[in-house]
Design a protein around this motif. Structure first.
Motif, PDB file in Angstrom:
ATOM      1  N   GLU A  44      16.521  -0.493  -3.318  1.00 39.81           N
ATOM      2  CA  GLU A  44      15.988   0.144  -2.006  1.00 39.81           C
ATOM      3  C   GLU A  44      15.153   1.541  -2.222  1.00 39.81           C
ATOM      4  O   GLU A  44      14.156   1.532  -1.831  1.00 39.81           O
ATOM      5  CB  GLU A  44      17.124   0.472  -1.108  1.00 39.81           C
ATOM      6  N   ASP A  67      23.985   5.324   0.692  1.00 43.00           N
ATOM      7  CA  ASP A  67      22.580   5.482   0.680  1.00 43.00           C
ATOM      8  C   ASP A  67      21.837   5.684   1.919  1.00 43.00           C
ATOM      9  O   ASP A  67      22.283   5.255   2.805  1.00 43.00           O
ATOM     10  CB  ASP A  67      21.732   4.295  -0.269  1.00 43.00           C
ATOM     11  N   ARG A  70      17.149   1.548   4.458  1.00 44.35           N
ATOM     12  CA  ARG A  70      16.914   1.038   5.629  1.00 44.35           C
ATOM     13  C   ARG A  70      18.034   0.481   6.267  1.00 44.35           C
ATOM     14  O   ARG A  70      18.072   0.082   7.447  1.00 44.35           O
ATOM     15  CB  ARG A  70      15.753   0.020   5.481  1.00 44.35           C
ATOM     16  N   GLY A  71      18.998   0.177   5.384  1.00 51.89           N
ATOM     17  CA  GLY A  71      20.379  -0.350   5.507  1.00 51.89           C
ATOM     18  C   GLY A  71      19.992  -1.938   5.813  1.00 51.89           C
ATOM     19  O   GLY A  71      19.183  -2.450   5.546  1.00 51.89           O
ATOM     20  N   TYR A 103      12.476  -8.294  -4.270  1.00 54.49           N
ATOM     21  CA  TYR A 103      12.287  -6.966  -4.561  1.00 54.49           C
ATOM     22  C   TYR A 103      12.260  -6.848  -6.034  1.00 54.49           C
ATOM     23  O   TYR A 103      12.920  -7.831  -6.741  1.00 54.49           O
ATOM     24  CB  TYR A 103      12.947  -5.912  -3.927  1.00 54.49           C
TER      25      TYR A 103
END
Ligand code: 0RA
Length: 238
Positions: A44, A67, A70-71, A103
């Motif tokens: 992320e 963290d 953005r969830g 990603y």
């Protein structure tokens, strides 16, 4: 999005042969669980949405990883009829890294990891702040104990919190080595320039460490050369 996640199978094989998924049920495999959860938060950060990760070792041997990304997505996935976060926790090989270019890969088990951590944990709780709510779901040995529920409105920052207690019937022992975690988290911070990673050891006599390297790999070279007399004083980096 939730539609990019592919589901391959359930978690029974993981509990049957844990070593196949995490290498061993000894200290190495145990610590691997933390790396897996942290690596997801690092992804992320690599995606440009997370700047800080905090890992806490609790006195009861549970681990919490927070963290400020953005969830994890919570919307319902068409094929499963379940929220994306539930699918990612309860099905093997569910993850944006499989079958798509979702990603970048920071390491670890390429997306099988989060469900493996869940399968091998006596309990795991995920809390997500996004879409104006704080969401929460609990699991026991990989199985959902409750549905994903919106606990309260949340107008603050977004992010994901994952807490888990490794299953003592799977692992030889639940003895966390803060030295092992410090080493790994420091290296992770070196590799992700600017990302702040903290380790809070809340056990008796435990310490807190924090790593953030604005010069990334150059800082790593300085670190490993600290007690040496290097031929080249200047680190060349490109
Ligand atoms: C894919 C999409 C989005 C968030 C994440 C993955 C995500 C995963 C993890 C795992 C640990 N922490 C995480 N934080 C975020 C969001 C997509 C969007 O908001 O549009």
């Amino acid at each position: 999005t939730a539609q990019d996640i592919t589901v391959l199978e359930g978690l029974e094989p993981v509990r049957k042969r844990p070593g196949m998924y995490i290498g061993s049920t000894g200290a190495r495999g145990l610590h691997h669980l933390v790396y897996e959860v942290v690596d997801n938060a690092v992804d992320e950060a690599l995606a440009g949405h997370c700047s800080e990760i905090t890992v806490t070792i609790a006195p009861d041997s549970s681990i919490t990883v927070v963290d400020d990304g953005r969830g994890i997505p919570v919307e319902i996935m068409d094929e499963q009829g379940l929220p994306a976060v539930t699918v990612v926790r309860t099905k093997l090989h569910a993850g944006g890294k499989f079958g798509g270019d979702g990603y970048k890969v920071s390491g670890g088990l390429h997306g099988v990891g989060v469900s493996v951590v869940n399968a091998l944990s006596e309990w795991l709780v995920v809390e997500i702040c996004r879409d104006g709510k704080r969401w929460r779901q609990e699991f026991e040995r990989g199985a959902p104990k409750s549905e994903l529920e919106a606990v309260e409105d949340s107008t603050g920052p977004t992010g994901t919190t994952i807490s888990f207690l490794p299953d003592s019937t799977v692992f030889d022992e639940l003895e966390w080595s803060s030295q092992t975690l410090v080493q790994r988290l420091r290296e992770t911070a070196f590799l992700t320039q600017g990302l702040r990673i903290a380790l809070a050891d809340e056990r008796a006599g435990g310490e807190t460490h924090e790593f953030c390297f604005d010069d990334g790999i150059r800082d790593f070279v300085k670190f490993i050369n600290a007690a040496k007399d290097p031929v080249h004083k200047h680190t060349v980096y490109f």
